[in-house]
Design a protein around this motif. Structure first.
Motif, PDB file in Angstrom:
ATOM      1  N   ALA A 175     -44.338  11.177 -49.874  1.00 40.96           N
ATOM      2  CA  ALA A 175     -43.931  11.149 -51.285  1.00 40.96           C
ATOM      3  C   ALA A 175     -44.692  12.206 -52.073  1.00 40.96           C
ATOM      4  CB  ALA A 175     -44.164   9.756 -51.876  1.00 40.96           C
ATOM      5  N   LYS A 176     -45.976  12.388 -51.743  1.00 40.59           N
ATOM      6  CA  LYS A 176     -46.779  13.423 -52.401  1.00 40.59           C
ATOM      7  C   LYS A 176     -46.266  14.819 -52.032  1.00 40.59           C
ATOM      8  CE  LYS A 176     -51.323  12.907 -52.217  1.00 40.59           C
ATOM      9  NZ  LYS A 176     -51.631  13.084 -53.626  1.00 40.59           N
ATOM     10  N   ILE A 177     -45.956  15.021 -50.770  1.00 39.97           N
ATOM     11  CA  ILE A 177     -45.485  16.328 -50.306  1.00 39.97           C
ATOM     12  C   ILE A 177     -44.155  16.690 -50.970  1.00 39.97           C
ATOM     13  CG2 ILE A 177     -44.568  17.564 -48.288  1.00 39.97           C
ATOM     14  CD1 ILE A 177     -46.731  16.036 -46.625  1.00 39.97           C
ATOM     15  N   HIS A 178     -43.248  15.719 -51.035  1.00 41.21           N
ATOM     16  CA  HIS A 178     -41.916  15.978 -51.584  1.00 41.21           C
ATOM     17  C   HIS A 178     -41.830  15.763 -53.090  1.00 41.21           C
ATOM     18  CE1 HIS A 178     -39.854  16.636 -47.754  1.00 41.21           C
ATOM     19  NE2 HIS A 178     -40.711  15.752 -47.260  1.00 41.21           N
ATOM     20  N   ARG A 179     -42.905  15.191 -53.681  1.00 43.27           N
ATOM     21  CA  ARG A 179     -42.893  14.852 -55.101  1.00 43.27           C
ATOM     22  C   ARG A 179     -41.656  14.003 -55.426  1.00 43.27           C
ATOM     23  NH1 ARG A 179     -47.537  16.762 -55.225  1.00 43.27           N
ATOM     24  NH2 ARG A 179     -48.264  18.449 -56.554  1.00 43.27           N
ATOM     25  N   SER A 180     -41.433  13.026 -54.550  1.00 41.52           N
ATOM     26  CA  SER A 180     -40.279  12.147 -54.669  1.00 41.52           C
ATOM     27  C   SER A 180     -40.636  10.777 -54.099  1.00 41.52           C
ATOM     28  CB  SER A 180     -39.102  12.728 -53.879  1.00 41.52           C
ATOM     29  OG  SER A 180     -38.094  11.757 -53.708  1.00 41.52           O
ATOM     30  N   PRO A 181     -40.178   9.709 -54.742  1.00 38.40           N
ATOM     31  CA  PRO A 181     -40.433   8.376 -54.190  1.00 38.40           C
ATOM     32  C   PRO A 181     -39.503   8.007 -53.039  1.00 38.40           C
ATOM     33  CG  PRO A 181     -39.232   8.187 -56.251  1.00 38.40           C
ATOM     34  CD  PRO A 181     -39.536   9.658 -56.054  1.00 38.40           C
ATOM     35  N   ALA A 182     -38.614   8.912 -52.629  1.00 36.94           N
ATOM     36  CA  ALA A 182     -37.644   8.599 -51.571  1.00 36.94           C
ATOM     37  C   ALA A 182     -38.301   8.071 -50.293  1.00 36.94           C
ATOM     38  CB  ALA A 182     -36.766   9.818 -51.273  1.00 36.94           C
ATOM     39  N   PRO A 183     -39.421   8.668 -49.797  1.00 38.51           N
ATOM     40  CA  PRO A 183     -40.038   8.105 -48.588  1.00 38.51           C
ATOM     41  C   PRO A 183     -40.509   6.656 -48.775  1.00 38.51           C
ATOM     42  CG  PRO A 183     -40.814  10.334 -48.950  1.00 38.51           C
ATOM     43  CD  PRO A 183     -40.054   9.935 -50.191  1.00 38.51           C
ATOM     44  N   LEU A 184     -40.901   6.302 -49.993  1.00 38.40           N
ATOM     45  CA  LEU A 184     -41.319   4.925 -50.273  1.00 38.40           C
ATOM     46  C   LEU A 184     -40.117   3.987 -50.298  1.00 38.40           C
ATOM     47  CD1 LEU A 184     -43.884   5.880 -53.027  1.00 38.40           C
ATOM     48  CD2 LEU A 184     -44.442   5.072 -50.736  1.00 38.40           C
ATOM     49  N   ASP A 185     -38.980   4.511 -50.762  1.00 34.86           N
ATOM     50  CA  ASP A 185     -37.753   3.712 -50.735  1.00 34.86           C
ATOM     51  C   ASP A 185     -37.304   3.468 -49.295  1.00 34.86           C
ATOM     52  OD1 ASP A 185     -37.766   3.660 -53.506  1.00 34.86           O
ATOM     53  OD2 ASP A 185     -36.457   5.415 -53.673  1.00 34.86           O
ATOM     54  N   THR A 186     -37.456   4.487 -48.451  1.00 32.41           N
ATOM     55  CA  THR A 186     -37.142   4.328 -47.030  1.00 32.41           C
ATOM     56  C   THR A 186     -38.075   3.302 -46.394  1.00 32.41           C
ATOM     57  OG1 THR A 186     -36.314   6.591 -46.878  1.00 32.41           O
ATOM     58  CG2 THR A 186     -36.964   5.528 -44.809  1.00 32.41           C
ATOM     59  N   ALA A 187     -39.374   3.384 -46.724  1.00 35.54           N
ATOM     60  CA  ALA A 187     -40.345   2.411 -46.192  1.00 35.54           C
ATOM     61  C   ALA A 187     -39.973   0.998 -46.622  1.00 35.54           C
ATOM     62  CB  ALA A 187     -41.755   2.765 -46.654  1.00 35.54           C
ATOM     63  N   THR A 188     -39.506   0.841 -47.851  1.00 38.91           N
ATOM     64  CA  THR A 188     -39.091  -0.480 -48.325  1.00 38.91           C
ATOM     65  C   THR A 188     -37.920  -0.999 -47.493  1.00 38.91           C
ATOM     66  OG1 THR A 188     -39.804   0.033 -50.581  1.00 38.91           O
ATOM     67  CG2 THR A 188     -38.261  -1.787 -50.324  1.00 38.91           C
ATOM     68  N   ALA A 189     -36.928  -0.149 -47.271  1.00 36.13           N
ATOM     69  CA  ALA A 189     -35.748  -0.569 -46.506  1.00 36.13           C
ATOM     70  C   ALA A 189     -36.119  -0.926 -45.067  1.00 36.13           C
ATOM     71  CB  ALA A 189     -34.701   0.552 -46.523  1.00 36.13           C
ATOM     72  N   VAL A 190     -36.981  -0.109 -44.445  1.00 36.63           N
ATOM     73  CA  VAL A 190     -37.383  -0.390 -43.055  1.00 36.63           C
ATOM     74  C   VAL A 190     -38.233  -1.659 -42.996  1.00 36.63           C
ATOM     75  CG1 VAL A 190     -38.718   0.489 -41.091  1.00 36.63           C
ATOM     76  CG2 VAL A 190     -37.178   2.017 -42.341  1.00 36.63           C
ATOM     77  N   THR A 191     -39.090  -1.844 -43.990  1.00 37.58           N
ATOM     78  CA  THR A 191     -39.904  -3.068 -44.045  1.00 37.58           C
ATOM     79  C   THR A 191     -39.007  -4.293 -44.087  1.00 37.58           C
ATOM     80  OG1 THR A 191     -41.730  -1.930 -45.143  1.00 37.58           O
ATOM     81  CG2 THR A 191     -41.631  -4.317 -45.416  1.00 37.58           C
ATOM     82  N   ARG A 192     -37.995  -4.257 -44.932  1.00 40.02           N
ATOM     83  CA  ARG A 192     -37.074  -5.407 -45.020  1.00 40.02           C
ATOM     84  C   ARG A 192     -36.389  -5.672 -43.676  1.00 40.02           C
ATOM     85  NH1 ARG A 192     -36.615  -7.263 -50.056  1.00 40.02           N
ATOM     86  NH2 ARG A 192     -34.772  -8.492 -49.554  1.00 40.02           N
ATOM     87  N   LYS A 193     -36.016  -4.606 -42.974  1.00 40.94           N
ATOM     88  CA  LYS A 193     -35.374  -4.783 -41.659  1.00 40.94           C
ATOM     89  C   LYS A 193     -36.338  -5.377 -40.654  1.00 40.94           C
ATOM     90  CE  LYS A 193     -31.982  -1.075 -42.091  1.00 40.94           C
ATOM     91  NZ  LYS A 193     -31.630   0.289 -41.717  1.00 40.94           N
ATOM     92  N   LEU A 194     -37.581  -4.871 -40.636  1.00 41.90           N
ATOM     93  CA  LEU A 194     -38.562  -5.381 -39.676  1.00 41.90           C
ATOM     94  C   LEU A 194     -38.927  -6.838 -39.929  1.00 41.90           C
ATOM     95  CD1 LEU A 194     -40.904  -2.260 -39.425  1.00 41.90           C
ATOM     96  CD2 LEU A 194     -39.383  -3.139 -37.640  1.00 41.90           C
ATOM     97  N   LEU A 195     -38.833  -7.254 -41.193  1.00 44.47           N
ATOM     98  CA  LEU A 195     -39.146  -8.635 -41.559  1.00 44.47           C
ATOM     99  C   LEU A 195     -37.897  -9.516 -41.593  1.00 44.47           C
ATOM    100  CD1 LEU A 195     -41.711  -7.895 -44.422  1.00 44.47           C
ATOM    101  CD2 LEU A 195     -42.231  -8.570 -42.055  1.00 44.47           C
ATOM    102  N   HIS A 196     -36.746  -8.918 -41.250  1.00 46.99           N
ATOM    103  CA  HIS A 196     -35.446  -9.629 -41.248  1.00 46.99           C
ATOM    104  C   HIS A 196     -35.150 -10.232 -42.610  1.00 46.99           C
ATOM    105  CE1 HIS A 196     -36.030 -10.063 -36.641  1.00 46.99           C
ATOM    106  NE2 HIS A 196     -35.608  -8.867 -36.970  1.00 46.99           N
ATOM    107  N   LEU A 197     -35.330  -9.445 -43.653  1.00 45.27           N
ATOM    108  CA  LEU A 197     -35.059  -9.918 -45.016  1.00 45.27           C
ATOM    109  C   LEU A 197     -33.780  -9.312 -45.553  1.00 45.27           C
ATOM    110  CD1 LEU A 197     -38.659  -9.644 -46.495  1.00 45.27           C
ATOM    111  CD2 LEU A 197     -37.457 -11.707 -45.764  1.00 45.27           C
TER     112      LEU A 197
END
Length: 197
Positions: A175-197
């Motif tokens: 997110a720092k490199i790209h100056r965009s929260p997009a990688p954090l949004d991806t992490a959120t989506a993957v987290t939800r999948k890994l937790l089956h939410l």
């Protein structure tokens, strides 16, 4: 005010000021004089509080993690929420704090981790201890989620906790490199999948 209290307050002011500056600039780019000037502390008093810049850096990281873990405990202890809700609230807070100021974030583990790990063994160990305590709390919350039925996972709680923390740390750097929260949004989506939410 008693001398011991004044001394503790001054030490804390120096550490808090350094944390704010280093969260923006990094460790090597910040001189002690800059920290002391911004803190309003006389230059000659630094070595009264810290034996060296390394000792100061270690103290700053320990101070940072103590505050971080207290905040994390508050988020993960919300009464009336399932473990899954509490854990996702933690990740939401992470996203919010890492997307501020053009994704410059506030996390010293993100900002200083790679930089100081090779510079100072005492600072590396402070980072290791602090990040291990974060993973411990994530693991406990995953275990609580398995117990209350709000989560289901395909791996051991510790392994998943470590993988999630590693992913979020990496996403914060991206997110720092790209100056965009997009990688954090991806992490959120993957987290939800890994937790089956």
């Amino acid at each position: 005010m008693p001398v011991a209290t004044r001394s503790t307050d001054t030490r804390r002011i120096i550490l808090d000021t350094a944390q704010r500056i280093m969260a923006r600039k990094g460790y090597a780019a910040v001189g002690i004089n800059e920290v002391l000037a911004e803190a309003g502390v006389p230059k000659g008093s630094f070595y009264h509080y810290f034996a060296s810049k390394d000792a100061f850096g270690e103290a700053m990281l320990k101070n940072y993690f103590a505050d971080y873990l207290t905040d994390m405990d508050g988020v993960l202890a919300h009464v009336g929420q399932s473990a899954a809700e509490r854990l996702m609230a933690y990740w939401r807070q992470w996203r919010e704090t890492q997307s501020v100021e053009e994704c410059q974030g506030k996390c010293l583990a993100v900002k200083l981790g790679a930089e100081v790990a090779d510079l100072s063994e005492s600072m590396r160990l402070a980072l290791k201890e602090g990040t291990s305590e974060i993973v411990d709390r994530i693991e406990r919350t995953i275990a609580d989620g398995l117990a209350d039925g709000s989560l289901s996972v395909d791996s051991e709680a510790r392994e998943l906790a470590q993988a999630l923390y590693d992913m979020w740390l990496g996403a914060s750097i991206m997110a720092k490199i790209h100056r965009s929260p997009a990688p954090l949004d991806t992490a959120t989506a993957v987290t939800r999948k890994l937790l089956h939410l």
